[in-house]
Design a protein around this motif. Structure first.
Motif, mmCIF file in Angstrom:
data_model
loop_
_atom_site.group_PDB
_atom_site.id
_atom_site.type_symbol
_atom_site.label_atom_id
_atom_site.label_comp_id
_atom_site.label_asym_id
_atom_site.label_seq_id
_atom_site.Cartn_x
_atom_site.Cartn_y
_atom_site.Cartn_z
ATOM 1 N N GLY A 108 34.759 39.021 69.545
ATOM 2 C CA GLY A 108 35.560 40.160 69.996
ATOM 3 C C GLY A 108 36.481 39.747 71.134
ATOM 4 O O GLY A 108 37.573 40.293 71.302
ATOM 5 N N SER B 75 43.409 48.076 78.279
ATOM 6 C CA SER B 75 44.777 47.813 77.801
ATOM 7 C C SER B 75 45.445 49.038 77.196
ATOM 8 O O SER B 75 46.656 49.062 77.049
ATOM 9 C CB SER B 75 44.770 46.740 76.714
ATOM 10 N N VAL C 200 39.155 50.148 66.126
ATOM 11 C CA VAL C 200 37.740 49.784 66.223
ATOM 12 C C VAL C 200 37.412 49.552 67.696
ATOM 13 O O VAL C 200 38.154 48.847 68.396
ATOM 14 C CB VAL C 200 37.445 48.496 65.420
HETATM 15 N N1 7TS Z 1 42.350 46.442 72.760
HETATM 16 C C1 7TS Z 1 41.098 46.163 72.358
HETATM 17 C C2 7TS Z 1 40.349 47.165 71.524
HETATM 18 C C3 7TS Z 1 40.517 44.959 72.722
HETATM 19 O O1 7TS Z 1 39.286 44.691 72.331
HETATM 20 C C4 7TS Z 1 41.248 44.036 73.514
HETATM 21 C C5 7TS Z 1 40.648 42.745 74.003
HETATM 22 C C6 7TS Z 1 42.561 44.365 73.867
HETATM 23 C C7 7TS Z 1 43.066 45.574 73.475
HETATM 24 C C8 7TS Z 1 43.420 43.430 74.642
HETATM 25 O O2 7TS Z 1 43.756 42.333 73.867
HETATM 26 P P1 7TS Z 1 44.575 41.105 74.486
HETATM 27 O O3 7TS Z 1 44.563 40.085 73.399
HETATM 28 O O4 7TS Z 1 45.941 41.615 74.782
HETATM 29 O O5 7TS Z 1 43.831 40.681 75.711
HETATM 30 N N2 7TS Z 1 39.255 42.756 74.073
HETATM 31 C C9 7TS Z 1 38.488 41.835 74.646
HETATM 32 C C10 7TS Z 1 37.105 41.898 74.616
HETATM 33 O O6 7TS Z 1 36.484 42.791 74.043
HETATM 34 N N3 7TS Z 1 36.590 40.860 75.277
HETATM 35 O O7 7TS Z 1 37.610 40.119 75.746
HETATM 36 C C11 7TS Z 1 38.779 40.715 75.357
#
Ligand code: 7TS
Length: 404
Positions: free
Chosen positions: A29, A124, A172
């Motif tokens: 994840g 995020s 999800v």
């Molecule tokens: N949205 C969801 C649902 C996420 O799981 C994550 C990152 C992000 C947004 C952000 O993604 P990024 O690639 O822009 O950083 N999730 C996780 C996690 O669950 N453990 O480390 C990062």
């Protein structure tokens, strides 16, 4: 049917040992491991192709541009977008959401307008809206969840007012594994004339995505969570919406003409792609997408579902086990606590057994507040994981329980 043994051979890192134990990587994840084809694509492009895209008449620049634009085609096909102009390259899900929150709130929201998010969002998909709220005087409304970790759709329906301008919701949950009924949620929002952004960071790697079937207005995902490189991601947006939004950042590539009096902007999707893009990353992401497409997203989904069910039943047999997230529709993510063992202790000790899990609030602090806990241990699965690895996890937890 997937041949997991062959698949694992495509991922060199999976045969590592840590602390003398075979690596059991259950932190997918956070980020996934990369097949050899992806790493080779990166090396090959730097060795044999490298040149800046869109601006060279020379051989290498044209070749690099071709690979970059082919990648857009690959992604467009993968998520069933209508056209390649709807595929914007970003740095990842986070940047995709920030782009929409910034540009949409600027173009389409005024003081007192509302955005609907859910109680299970990653930071995020909360903080960019809060920042927009501060700039634009808009309000966040939150869809609550039940104790299984499912969104309450009746409550969702009630949140709409004449001031609702957009819904931004995860497909999800990265903590609960809940698969939200996003197609239905989009349809409800559209009844109110409200567009929907889906955060697909945790769905695109696991579930076949058809943005036209979902009818979502925006869809965001990250390359590194779908076996591609870090630093590249995607924002899909319906053309009609992307056309309405102002540019996100200014610079090269996103302009048509510049004078000191006036600048005109480039056509879609380049209007949103200021500066030299990560053209090596985009190509490597396309290679990753070709890799999962060759396995078949339906096969991946089916295999991971069975593995999730197996892991759930195996972990539930452990005395003192509390699993957070027991939705009927659940995918590849299992968060848990055991007895009164702190999640950090559990994670640290599992690590000594070669098992990589994530611990903490998983960038979803508001969800932790809702659950009344500080954090969890999280095992998140990929198609290269096996039942044997789940057994190693379960045995590891049993051993640690005895230590406490
Ligand atoms: N949205 C969801 C649902 C996420 O799981 C994550 C990152 C992000 C947004 C952000 O993604 P990024 O690639 O822009 O950083 N999730 C996780 C996690 O669950 N453990 O480390 C990062």
């Amino acid at each position: 049917m997937l041949n997991i043994k062959d698949i694992r051979n495509d991922f060199p890192i999976l045969s590592l040992s840590v602390y003398g134990k075979p690596l059991v990587y259950l932190d997918n994840g956070a980020t996934t491991q990369k097949p050899r084809a992806v790493v080779d694509a990166i090396t090959n492009e730097y060795y044999n192709v490298n040149a800046n895209v869109h601006r060279g008449v020379h051989f290498l620049s044209q070749k690099a541009t071709e690979l970059h634009e082919q990648a857009r085609e690959t992604i467009h096909t993968f998520i069933h977008a209508k056209s390649t102009s709807e595929i914007v390259f970003t740095r990842g899900t986070t940047e995709s959401v920030n782009l929409v929150a910034t540009c949409f709130s600027e173009a389409c929201m005024n003081e007192g307008d509302e955005v609907i998010v859910s109680a299970m969002e990653h930071h995020s998909n909360i903080v960019p809206w809060q920042m927009a709220a501060q700039r634009r005087g808009i309000r966040l409304k939150v869809i609550p969840i039940n104790d299984k970790g499912e969104l309450l759709l009746d409550e969702y329906r009630k949140l709409f007012t004449e001031r609702t301008r957009i819904v931004s919701v995860t497909h999800v949950s990265n903590v609960l594994g809940t698969v939200n009924p996003v197609k239905e949620m989009v349809s409800i929002a559209h009844e109110h004339g409200v567009p929907v952004l889906i955060d697909g960071a945790q769905s695109a790697p696991h579930i076949p995505i058809d943005v036209q079937d979902l009818d979502c207005d925006f869809f965001a995902f990250s390359g590194h969570k779908i076996y591609g490189p870090t630093g590249i991601g995607v924002l899909y947006g319906k053309e009609e919406w992307l056309d309405r939004l102002p540019p996100y950042q200014g610079g090269g590539e996103m302009i048509q003409h510049v004078s000191f009096e006036k600048t005109t902007f480039n056509e879609l999707p380049y209007k949103f792609e200021a500066g030299t893009p990560d053209y090596v990353g985009s190509h490597a992401l396309a290679v990753a997408i070709d890799y999962v497409s060759a396995l078949g997203m339906d096969n991946i989904h089916q295999y991971e579902r069975q593995l999730t069910d197996y892991a759930m039943s195996k972990l539930q047999q452990i005395e003192g086990m509390r699993i957070y997230g027991t939705a009927d529709d659940k995918d590849a993510v299992i968060s848990f606590l055991v007895g009164n063992i702190h999640h950090l202790d559990m994670g640290t000790l599992l690590d000594r057994l070669g098992i990589a899990v994530r611990t903490g609030h998983h960038c979803a602090e508001p969800l932790m507040h809702r659950l009344g806990i500080e954090g969890t241990v999280r095992a998140s699965l990929a198609f290269y994981n096996t039942r044997e690895e789940i057994d190693i996890l379960a045995d590891g937890i049993q051993r640690l329980k005895q230590m406490f």
